[in-house]
Write a protein that holds these residues in place. Sequence first.
Motif, PDB file in Angstrom:
ATOM      1  N   GLY A 171       1.510  -2.485  -5.630  1.00  0.00           N
ATOM      2  CA  GLY A 171       0.541  -1.676  -4.914  1.00  0.00           C
ATOM      3  C   GLY A 171      -0.434  -1.037  -5.885  1.00  0.00           C
ATOM      4  N   VAL A 216       0.852  -1.190   0.000  1.00  0.00           N
ATOM      5  CA  VAL A 216       0.000   0.000   0.000  1.00  0.00           C
ATOM      6  C   VAL A 216       0.888   1.239   0.000  1.00  0.00           C
ATOM      7  CG1 VAL A 216      -1.786   1.304   1.189  1.00  0.00           C
ATOM      8  CG2 VAL A 216      -1.834  -1.197   1.240  1.00  0.00           C
ATOM      9  N   CYS A 223       5.653   2.960   1.189  1.00  0.00           N
ATOM     10  CA  CYS A 223       4.986   1.747   0.734  1.00  0.00           C
ATOM     11  C   CYS A 223       5.052   0.756   1.884  1.00  0.00           C
ATOM     12  CB  CYS A 223       5.676   1.190  -0.497  1.00  0.00           C
ATOM     13  SG  CYS A 223       5.098  -0.447  -1.006  1.00  0.00           S
TER      14      CYS A 223
END
Length: 128
Positions: free
Chosen positions: A119, A5, A22
């Motif tokens: 992601g 993410v 991230c």
Amino acid sequence: QVQLVESGGGLVQAGGSRRLSCTASGRTFSSYTMGWFRQAPGKEREFVAAITWPAYTTRYANSVKGRFTISRDNAANTLYLQMNSLKPEDTAVYYCAASSLASSLAAPLATQTSYHSWGQGTQVTVAS
């Protein structure tokens, strides 16, 4: 597989700085080679930077060398991209990706098919 993410995107003035993060799920983050890629409107996704496992060698695209820095905090399961001296041409969606590649060679690190997990991306817009 690992779930990734990204965060930290937004609007920044040319010449400014931004740090992307991230965050990875799972307990094996430290054993992945990690990369950042970006995709500008109407263009193909391109390599930005990578940090390898186990040597933690860093590689950069020529367009960002000297301005961007990739780093990782294995204890926090987090990958970073510090972006300085931003230019309008850095405007893109930035993606982090994980790879099981254990190589420091530039070519495979810059190849998208070397990465198995991605992601959802975070938008960075650099205003002139």
